[in-house]
Enzyme design. Structure first.
Site, mmCIF file in Angstrom:
data_model
loop_
_atom_site.group_PDB
_atom_site.id
_atom_site.type_symbol
_atom_site.label_atom_id
_atom_site.label_comp_id
_atom_site.label_asym_id
_atom_site.label_seq_id
_atom_site.Cartn_x
_atom_site.Cartn_y
_atom_site.Cartn_z
ATOM 1 N N HIS A 177 -4.977 6.092 -7.694
ATOM 2 C CA HIS A 177 -4.112 4.879 -6.447
ATOM 3 C C HIS A 177 -3.331 4.553 -6.857
ATOM 4 C CE1 HIS A 177 -4.868 2.335 -2.249
ATOM 5 N NE2 HIS A 177 -4.616 1.176 -3.949
ATOM 6 N N GLU A 178 -3.746 3.174 -7.910
ATOM 7 C CA GLU A 178 -2.882 2.652 -8.446
ATOM 8 C C GLU A 178 -1.430 3.414 -9.374
ATOM 9 O OE1 GLU A 178 -3.191 -0.696 -7.892
ATOM 10 O OE2 GLU A 178 -5.889 0.103 -7.870
ATOM 11 N N HIS A 223 0.435 3.714 -7.207
ATOM 12 C CA HIS A 223 1.759 2.752 -6.123
ATOM 13 C C HIS A 223 2.909 2.088 -7.583
ATOM 14 C CE1 HIS A 223 -0.255 0.870 -3.181
ATOM 15 N NE2 HIS A 223 -1.612 0.336 -4.185
ATOM 16 N N GLU A 231 -1.296 0.566 0.802
ATOM 17 C CA GLU A 231 -2.753 1.291 0.513
ATOM 18 C C GLU A 231 -3.077 2.239 1.101
ATOM 19 O OE1 GLU A 231 -4.499 -0.276 -2.127
ATOM 20 O OE2 GLU A 231 -2.188 -1.283 -1.669
#
Length: 297
Positions: free
Chosen positions: A143-144, A147, A226
């Site tokens: 997930h990070e 980003h 998100e």
């Protein structure tokens, strides 16, 4: 489904950034009208202030954000498992290896920051390392890394700058609004009424609506980011269950003790407090909605 969701969220992000810029422009116009009877001058001041702020923040936003959140940089020898998971996700995501930080906090959470993939960093809390297994840790760090790969780190930095400039203009207006000497009121009654209406609208927007709309736009941007990073993480790990399980654990945890409020939107979950009932002012989408989207993948 995955690629359609990514494309849809990217379009939403672009739209929110356009709205953001419009709010900044209107705040500048209102500010110039109130203090100099010159909306163009106010717009110029807003854009120059934004440019100066960006020049200060953009060279190295990672160091600033990590310092605000009391994060300590680590290397491979300090935590081999964390380092290798970050390395694996960066390799799959085809981005340079980011710097790795750990925050000494028992609440599980994580975030990414930086200017671009070449100047990026990820941070995880000690609580995340203690609670997550390898599969869950991969989901969070996927997930990070998403980003970083999606340039969300740059978008969030620019959004924070826009909100900061709008808040700065609002702060000046709130302190000096009663010192305005407006000679426009000395014309005829008709003009007085029109000028007064414009003045009231400008005051309301600069002092109240501008900062409020900017904050709402920042929250909408954060929520959209998100969803996008969740979908992109599945593209990296090919395993939605890892992130689903991680989100369930994070959602049931206590707030962090020392998270910086200005960085709260960067975390994978709100590190400060639980959400409201309306979700309008939430910086993150409801965990239930995120999990439902992941389950459909």
């Amino acid at each position: 489904m995955l690629f359609q969701q990514i494309a849809r969220n990217k379009r939403k992000t672009a739209g929110i950034m356009v709205v953001f810029t419009l709010i900044l422009a209107l705040a500048g116009v209102g500010f110039g009208y109130l203090f100099a009877d010159n909306p163009i001058l106010g717009l110029f001041i807003a854009l120059v202030a934004c440019a100066i702020y960006l020049l200060i923040v953009l060279p190295n936003p990672a160091n600033l954000v990590m310092s605000l959140n009391h994060a300590q940089e680590v290397h491979e020898a300090d935590n081999p498992e964390l380092w290798h998971v970050v390395q694996d996700m960066a390799l799959v995501g085809k981005v340079p290896m980011p710097r790795v930080f750990i925050i000494n906090d028992a609440s599980p959470n994580a975030f990414a920051t930086g200017r671009d993939p070449e100047h990026s960093a990820v941070a995880v809390t000690q609580g995340l390392l203690d609670m997550m297994n390898r599969e869950e840790l991969e989901g969070v760090l996927g997930h990070e890394i998403s980003h970083i790969r999606n340039y969300d780190i740059l978008v969030s930095t620019i959004a924070a700058v826009l909100v900061g400039v709008i808040s700065y203009l609002s702060g000046i207006a709130s302190r000096y609004i009663w010192w305005i000497d407006d000679d426009r009121d000395s014309d005829n009654d008709s003009n007085n009424a029109i000028v007064m209406v414009f003045k009231i609208v400008a005051i309301v927007f600069v002092l109240i609506l501008g900062p409020l709309c900017a904050s709402l736009a920042q929250m909408a941007l954060s929520r959209n980011r998100e969803y996008l990073a969740d979908a992109s993480s599945v593209g990296l790990t090919r395993n939605p269950q890892g992130l689903i399980s991680a989100l369930e654990k994070i959602d049931g945890s206590d707030p962090m003790k020392q998270a910086d409020p200005s960085s709260a939107g960067m975390y994978i979950e709100n590190p400060l407090h639980k959400r409201g009932t309306t979700h309008l002012f939430d910086s993150h989408p409801p965990t239930k909605d995120r999990i439902e989207r992941l389950e459909k993948m």
